[in-house]
Design a protein around this motif. Structure first.
Motif, PDB file in Angstrom:
ATOM      1  N   VAL A  90      -3.057  -0.535  -7.727  1.00 59.47           N
ATOM      2  CA  VAL A  90      -3.337  -0.905  -6.347  1.00 59.47           C
ATOM      3  C   VAL A  90      -2.149  -1.628  -5.721  1.00 59.47           C
ATOM      4  O   VAL A  90      -1.919  -1.560  -4.514  1.00 59.47           O
ATOM      5  CB  VAL A  90      -4.612  -1.775  -6.272  1.00 59.47           C
ATOM      6  N   GLY A  91      -1.358  -2.319  -6.548  1.00 59.83           N
ATOM      7  CA  GLY A  91      -0.218  -3.052  -6.030  1.00 59.83           C
ATOM      8  C   GLY A  91       0.887  -2.171  -5.492  1.00 59.83           C
ATOM      9  O   GLY A  91       1.830  -2.649  -4.876  1.00 59.83           O
ATOM     10  N   ARG A  98      -3.682  -2.882   2.736  1.00 59.83           N
ATOM     11  CA  ARG A  98      -3.876  -3.231   4.143  1.00 59.83           C
ATOM     12  C   ARG A  98      -5.358  -3.245   4.492  1.00 59.83           C
ATOM     13  O   ARG A  98      -5.863  -4.158   5.142  1.00 59.83           O
ATOM     14  CB  ARG A  98      -3.146  -2.212   5.027  1.00 59.83           C
ATOM     15  N   SER A  99      -6.062  -2.215   4.040  1.00 60.13           N
ATOM     16  CA  SER A  99      -7.491  -2.110   4.330  1.00 60.13           C
ATOM     17  C   SER A  99      -8.267  -3.243   3.644  1.00 60.13           C
ATOM     18  O   SER A  99      -9.125  -3.887   4.255  1.00 60.13           O
ATOM     19  CB  SER A  99      -8.005  -0.748   3.870  1.00 60.13           C
ATOM     20  N   ASP A 106     -11.216 -10.678   7.756  1.00 59.91           N
ATOM     21  CA  ASP A 106     -12.419 -10.641   8.580  1.00 59.91           C
ATOM     22  C   ASP A 106     -13.418 -11.700   8.126  1.00 59.91           C
ATOM     23  O   ASP A 106     -14.103 -12.327   8.941  1.00 59.91           O
ATOM     24  CB  ASP A 106     -13.052  -9.244   8.506  1.00 59.91           C
ATOM     25  N   ILE A 107     -13.493 -11.922   6.808  1.00 60.43           N
ATOM     26  CA  ILE A 107     -14.365 -12.985   6.278  1.00 60.43           C
ATOM     27  C   ILE A 107     -13.934 -14.340   6.821  1.00 60.43           C
ATOM     28  O   ILE A 107     -14.767 -15.159   7.237  1.00 60.43           O
ATOM     29  CB  ILE A 107     -14.319 -12.983   4.736  1.00 60.43           C
ATOM     30  N   SER A 155       2.593 -10.713   3.031  1.00 54.64           N
ATOM     31  CA  SER A 155       3.653 -10.669   2.008  1.00 54.64           C
ATOM     32  C   SER A 155       3.254  -9.772   0.835  1.00 54.64           C
ATOM     33  O   SER A 155       4.108  -9.126   0.230  1.00 54.64           O
ATOM     34  CB  SER A 155       3.982 -12.084   1.518  1.00 54.64           C
ATOM     35  N   CYS A 156       1.965  -9.727   0.507  1.00 55.89           N
ATOM     36  CA  CYS A 156       1.499  -8.817  -0.550  1.00 55.89           C
ATOM     37  C   CYS A 156       1.747  -7.366  -0.153  1.00 55.89           C
ATOM     38  O   CYS A 156       2.147  -6.533  -0.982  1.00 55.89           O
ATOM     39  CB  CYS A 156       0.011  -9.032  -0.823  1.00 55.89           C
ATOM     40  N   ILE A 157       1.508  -7.059   1.108  1.00 57.74           N
ATOM     41  CA  ILE A 157       1.737  -5.699   1.603  1.00 57.74           C
ATOM     42  C   ILE A 157       3.233  -5.385   1.594  1.00 57.74           C
ATOM     43  O   ILE A 157       3.650  -4.270   1.251  1.00 57.74           O
ATOM     44  CB  ILE A 157       1.132  -5.539   3.013  1.00 57.74           C
TER      45      ILE A 157
END
Length: 324
Positions: A90-91, A98-99, A106-107, A155-157
């Motif tokens: 996934v990384g 992004r999704s 949103d949380i 930053s993860c994206i």
């Protein structure tokens, strides 16, 4: 196979440990289990070895039990999420991240209540943390914390896009992004609600204090990069100060480690020098500022003690000769 000498790291700050550490660890075990955050036997073993409550207890040595459990849960959640992003497939999928991260934001933005059944373990666990954080925080604090989490997710994206494109970031780009990829800015925002230190924005936003926050962040993140460089080199990840330096300067791994250690030590010296220049005015507010700086110190020493002494998370110790 080559061998490298890991540098010896030391800090001129005392080590501390919250008196509630054992209770917090018991809480984390129960909390992680209740949300189903560990899905494999390997994940369970890594979690047990990590002793995440010790990191929170070292970084926030004076927090009450309730607050310590909140921040321990948050950091446990961050590590589980970060490990998934760094090490799982996934990384490397920026669109998927992004999704997923839009759902997590949103949380935070809309205070969404999520259960493991309705949103999955990661989302439900964040929902639980955020509900408890909101109960002890102000609206202004929540906005700052949400901003820090947005920076972290962005930053993860960025890392995922680099992995997909096979890009090794430049030294300048990496140094710029590393404070965000470590998520420590969110933990620093949490000082207010966890240690109950209420500084005015005027004080926190002074350039000197901001540079001390930056130094703390760099010290913690670059120490982690030193500890994890051999592991990440084997995994083929390039998001590590040592590996970025090695790539940019076309030098040996040992030379890159030595330069990363020099940069790390320079930040320690800057932090110490700036602490002597704090604008203390002999007022009651000075006490709160000194408490705040004390937590930054605790983060620096606490991260080291947890990484090297409490858990051996990275599998090596400072001063060791290891195979690379």
């Amino acid at each position: 196979m080559t061998t490298i000498q890991m540098p010896t790291i030391s800090y001129p700050f005392p080590s501390g440990l919250n008196q509630h550490v054992h209770e917090a660890q018991q809480h984390i075990v129960s909390w992680v289990t209740s949300y189903g955050l560990l899905t494999t036997e390997t994940a369970h073993r890594r979690f047990e070895k990590a002793r995440f409550a010790w990191l929170a207890a070292r970084a926030f040595p004076d927090a009450a039990l309730h607050e310590l459990c909140i921040i321990a849960d948050f950091n446990t959640w961050l590590f589980i999420l970060d490990d998934q992003c760094d090490e799982a497939t996934v990384g490397r999928k920026a669109d998927f991240l992004r999704s997923m991260m839009a759902g997590l934001m949103d949380i935070l933005h809309h205070n969404r209540q999520v259960t493991p059944e309705t949103g999955g373990p990661i989302s439900a666990a964040l929902s639980s943390i955020w509900e408890r954080m909101r109960a002890i925080s102000s609206p202004a604090w929540r906005l700052r914390f949400i901003r820090s989490m947005d920076d972290y997710f962005t930053s993860c994206i960025w890392e995922a896009e680099n992995r997909e494109a096979g890009i090794t970031p430049s030294i300048a780009d990496y140094v710029h992004m590393r404070p965000y990829t470590g998520a420590l800015l969110a933990d620093i925002e949490a000082i207010e609600i966890i240690e109950k230190i209420y500084l005015s924005r005027e004080v926190v936003e002074q350039p000197l204090v901001q540079r001390m926050i930056q130094a703390c962040n760099n010290i913690v993140c670059w120490a982690n990069d030193l500890f994890s460089c051999t592991k990440e080199a084997r995994q083929g990840d390039v998001h590590n100060l040592v590996l970025v330096l090695q790539h940019a300067r076309q030098c040996t791994l040992q030379e890159a480690i030595n330069e990363a250690a020099r940069m790390h030590n320079e930040e320690v010296a800057i932090f110490v020098a700036l602490e002597k220049l704090l604008p203390l005015k002999g007022a009651e507010a000075d006490y709160e500022l000194l408490r705040y700086i004390s937590v930054l110190r605790s983060w620096i020493t606490g991260n080291y003690d947890w990484s090297v002494k409490d858990t051996g998370r990275y599998g090596i110790g400072v001063g060791e000769v290891v195979a690379a």
